[in-house]
Structure formats: structure tokens, C-alpha cells
Design a protein around this motif. Sequence first.
Motif, PDB file in Angstrom:
ATOM      1  N   PHE A 278      -4.235   6.650   0.800  1.00 22.22           N
ATOM      2  CA  PHE A 278      -3.638   5.520   0.106  1.00 22.22           C
ATOM      3  C   PHE A 278      -3.783   5.728  -1.404  1.00 22.22           C
ATOM      4  O   PHE A 278      -4.885   6.046  -1.876  1.00 22.22           O
TER       5      PHE A 278
ATOM      6  N   ASP B  89      -8.080   0.018 -11.103  1.00 17.61           N
ATOM      7  CA  ASP B  89      -9.171  -0.357 -10.195  1.00 17.61           C
ATOM      8  C   ASP B  89     -10.508   0.056 -10.796  1.00 17.61           C
ATOM      9  O   ASP B  89     -10.609   1.073 -11.477  1.00 17.61           O
TER      10      ASP B  89
ATOM     11  N   PRO C 261      -4.554   4.843  -5.019  1.00 19.61           N
ATOM     12  CA  PRO C 261      -5.385   3.767  -5.582  1.00 19.61           C
ATOM     13  C   PRO C 261      -4.562   2.917  -6.543  1.00 19.61           C
ATOM     14  O   PRO C 261      -3.600   3.388  -7.140  1.00 19.61           O
TER      15      PRO C 261
ATOM     16  N   PRO D  27      -9.466   9.033  -8.551  1.00 21.53           N
ATOM     17  CA  PRO D  27      -9.490   7.667  -8.005  1.00 21.53           C
ATOM     18  C   PRO D  27      -9.197   7.660  -6.517  1.00 21.53           C
ATOM     19  O   PRO D  27      -8.362   8.421  -6.034  1.00 21.53           O
ATOM     20  N   VAL D  28      -9.925   6.832  -5.813  1.00 22.57           N
ATOM     21  CA  VAL D  28      -9.767   6.737  -4.354  1.00 22.57           C
ATOM     22  C   VAL D  28      -9.606   5.271  -3.989  1.00 22.57           C
ATOM     23  O   VAL D  28     -10.312   4.420  -4.526  1.00 22.57           O
ATOM     24  N   TYR D  29      -8.659   5.008  -3.103  1.00 27.06           N
ATOM     25  CA  TYR D  29      -8.395   3.622  -2.698  1.00 27.06           C
ATOM     26  C   TYR D  29      -9.512   3.119  -1.798  1.00 27.06           C
ATOM     27  O   TYR D  29      -9.881   3.770  -0.821  1.00 27.06           O
ATOM     28  N   THR D  30     -10.066   1.983  -2.138  1.00 28.49           N
ATOM     29  CA  THR D  30     -11.020   1.331  -1.225  1.00 28.49           C
ATOM     30  C   THR D  30     -10.818  -0.166  -1.326  1.00 28.49           C
ATOM     31  O   THR D  30     -10.521  -0.682  -2.402  1.00 28.49           O
TER      32      THR D  30
ATOM     33  N   LEU E 288       0.857  -1.187   0.000  1.00 29.52           N
ATOM     34  CA  LEU E 288       0.000   0.000   0.000  1.00 29.52           C
ATOM     35  C   LEU E 288       0.894   1.239   0.000  1.00 29.52           C
ATOM     36  O   LEU E 288       1.868   1.305   0.745  1.00 29.52           O
TER      37      LEU E 288
ATOM     38  N   GLN F 115     -13.636   7.036 -16.137  1.00 29.95           N
ATOM     39  CA  GLN F 115     -12.230   6.594 -16.091  1.00 29.95           C
ATOM     40  C   GLN F 115     -11.269   7.762 -16.154  1.00 29.95           C
ATOM     41  O   GLN F 115     -10.221   7.765 -15.508  1.00 29.95           O
TER      42      GLN F 115
END
Lengths: 185, 392
Positions: free
Chosen positions: A60, A66, A62, B267-270, A48, B262
Motif C-alpha cells: 500500500f 504520514d 503510504p 515510507p511504509v503504510y501502516t 488505498l 523524513q
Amino acid sequence: MNTALAHVGEIFDRLRRGHHLSLEDEPLFSAVAANYEEYATFFAAIKLTLVRHPRDFFYFAPEPGDKVPDGLPRIAVFSYILIDHAANIGRNLEEYIFTQHFLVSQLPHFSLDRYCVLLKQVDIRDIQGLRPTLRQMHRMGWLKFLDGEEFRFLRPFHRMLDKCLELSGPRPWAGNAEPAAGSTS
Amino acid sequence: MDLLRELAGLDGELSEAEVRQIIRADPVLGLESLEQTWKQLQALQILVPAEVDSDYYVMARPVSRLIAYLFDEAHAATPEMIRGYMESLEVLGRGLARSIANDDILAVRLALEELQQTLQRIQSDLDETYRSVCSEVSDYKTRRRTVAMREQFRRIVYWMDRYVEPLVEFVRPDGLRTATFEEFERLLLRARDSSMFSDVPALDRCARQLRLIERQALRVFRQCRDELRPLYESLRRSSFIAAGAALALEHLQRDGIGGWAQKHVVPVYTTLNYSVPSDAAIARCVRALSDYRPERPPKVDLHRDEPVPTELVRQKWLTALPREVRKALPLSDLLAWVVLRYPSMSTADILEGFTRLVFHKDFSASFTHAERRTYAIGDSIIFANPVELRAP
């Protein structure tokens, strides 16, 4: 688990949900800010990437490729409209966004038919429809509700402004706009 | 005075009607003084004809300069003005060099006088440029808040390009102005040392003025740049942000949401977290199970008679009509066949079915030479020439 890193469990728990740690998230923010390198190394061990934004908040990174979660396009459309509105009324954008409180019922998102059509594309049809988006932004640490109706934007919203700068691409006026007088000062 | 300022603020030529309109709008001057004011403006040569015998007027140049001076209104020096001064000084320098070489005292004196006037004009324009920039900046801060961001930015860029950038050439150590001024200093020295020109104080005054303008130009440039730069930087960033947002919205409007996300979403981390359920969660599940009371499933009446929508019946009939008629082809009178076969249909339905068959791609319809006939449909009567229908 590295016991020297304070609140690491809670920090991980928030960041993994897409939350951005900023000044509002004490004492977690101070813990990361004071030992950023150590936290970054710790999370790197589990693949990460902990990002420290120049505006001093953490998130974090991404994974590339994703899938885009459902709520993010709504947040994007909401934000672009807000910025477009601020620009149209001649306000300094950062001053407009970060120095004032907003009332949900007073948001400009349904002030123009064009905005309504754009919002409809992400299934937002009225002011009430904006609330889930605002709640998601609240969970991400991009804004803070002062009560059910009033909120203000937090520093992590700068990620949206960064995106706008990225999208604006090559600056059409930048070439001859820079004063070339550095040598004389 | 308000009237004079109003007139001075208008660019271009004014007709008599326009001037009278402005006088009339002045709250201090009454309607009765309209004629008198108009005559005074002409008699005192405040307004002068734009050309001989012209019906259009302009404010006399000395008056407009005085008004600008009194109200501290300044006009920035344009690059063309600065270039003009430099060309003028170059010509003057060559003339002065010739006069010194020829020991022409009068020509030297005249050249020095012209040099002083030109330097004074440069000094005055530099000063005006600075005041204009200050005025523009304060104007932005107070009044232009409702103008769109991009317009504000372009205006500031225009000021940077048009009025501050040219000053760079003027203050650069290796620029044209520096070379010209150095040449003048050499000429003034030569005039003092090796010519018959004896007005040393005049030579000193010119040399002093050259150095003064050099310092003033640098100071004005720095001040203008310092005034505009923070505004420029802030507006530049805001303008680019606004441009990005507008672009994103434009793409959404043009291309729709498919594929838009896109490129335009941040973008966000999940990630989902799977872990052993806690005691509290297990207790909640057990409680939910123990509290569960099964309910009877709802009964769905599958045999309830529901009326079939008439529109559906009609559509089915229209769809089946070509199939039906194909069995009876060829027909010498299509309308008679439809009326006879479907006596309960309304006139509108009969005619729609008839039209559909006439224009159907699988059949060929044409009028026959038979006499006009009468067709009774329900409560209507239709008179028509028979149409025959065949397979093509």
C-alpha cells in the motif's frame, strides 16, 4: 465486500500493517498478481493505493505527510550500513544482498566505529539491538528468517535500493559515461 | 623468462640497483648468478640506457614488444593514437594525389608502401584494443573483487570513455575515417586508370586492406562494447546505490537523526484497525479479570533519614557565600573573615570560597599595604598579604 476477489480480507489485513506481498506470501501473492487491476480498484474505493513494484511485489502506498513510525529510521540506518559495507568490499550490491544468507551475529554493523556511532543515534548499541529491527523487517516482508539466527532478504528490500538511487540524485559520471554508439550497432 | 616479463611489466626507467633487486628476487636465479645476469642484460641489449651515459635503463622496445606478444599482453589504442593515424593518412592521401597527378611512379610506390604499413599498425592496434578490453573484463571478474564499488565503476567508465568511445568516431559511416578511406579508394582507382603506375596487385592489396580494416574496426567496436556494457550497467547501478547509501549515512553523521528520517526513510503504510473484539478476546479479558488478585501497594518510607551528600552541602555553601559576604562589606581582610566565619571548613574549601569572592563580578578585591599575616585553618597555616573586599 467483493466476493470475487480471493483472500481479500487476509490481503488487506497484511498490507494495512505495512507488509509487502511477495513470492513468499502464497497464495495471497498469486491471487493479487493474477488480478492486480481488480484488487487495485477495490482498494481505491477505500482510498488505498495498491502499488505493484517493477520487481513484482505489492504494497500500500503510504499517505504523504504520514508520521514516520519509530522503527523505520532504524531499518533505514541498518540498510544503509549494510549497503555501504557491501560497496566497500567491492561486491555487486544486488548479488550480495539477494543471493546469500546472513547470520545475525556476523552482520558487519559493528565492524567500524563510524557504524557504531551511527547506530547509536537510533539507539542500537550491539548486535542484540539489531534483532527488533530485523523482526520488524520480517513483519514487513523485507526479509525471511530461516531460523532464529539466519535470514535472507526478500524482493521488497528493493524499496531500500530505490531510495538509495533516489538519494544519489543527479549522476555525476552519467553524462559522458553512456556509450553513444547506438547508431552503429 | 619470468625475469624478462617482470622487467617488461615495469613502466619507466630503472636504476641499476632496482634491476639488481629484481634479479635477486627471482627464485630461479641464484645469488651467484646476479652479476652474470646483470651483465647479460646489458650485453644482449635487453636493457639499454635511457639516455646516453645515463645510469637509468629501459627495456629495449623490440624486446618489450616480443614479450608482450609472447605473453599475449595487449595495450589498447588511445584516442590520441587513432587521431594520429587519421592525420597521418590525410597527409599521405594528399601526397598520393600529388604523385598520381605528377605521374611520379616512385612517389606513388613509396606512398602505397607507407599506406600499407599504417594500415597494418591500425589493424594491430585494433586487435590489441579488443584483447585489452577482454583482459580488463576477465581481470575484473577474477581479481578485482575486493576493490571498492565506486572505484570499480570509475575504472570501467574510464575504459568506456578512453578506449571504446573513440572507436565510435572510427566506425561511424559519416566519420573522418570513412571519408579518408573513401578518398583513398578513389585515389587507388585513379592510380590504376589514369597513371603510369603499373603494379596493379599492390593497388588491389591496399584496397583490400582498407575494406578489411573497415570491417575489423566495426567488429572490434561491437565486441568491446558487448564485453564492457553488461559490466558497466551492473556497476553503474550498484555504484549509484552505494552513493545514495553513503550520502544518507553522511547526512546522519553530520546533521543527527532530527529531521533525517523524513528524507531518508522508506515510507511504509501502516494504520491501526479498530473493530469489534472477538469472542476469544472477550473470554481472555473475563478470565484475566476473574483471575485478578489485588496486591497491597508498596509502602514508601518518606521519613527515612538519608545523609545529604557532602558535595551538595559544599555547593550550597559556595552559592550562598556572596550573599553572606555582602552583609559584612567592606572588609579589610577577606581571608580572615572567611576563616573566622567558617572555622569548620577545610583548607581547600576556604581557598575556593575566597577565590570565588575575589573574582565575583559584584565585588572589587585588592591587596592592602598591610604586613603579611598568618592564617590558621584547621591543621594548615597560610601566610598571605591581606586582601580587602568592597562593593564596586
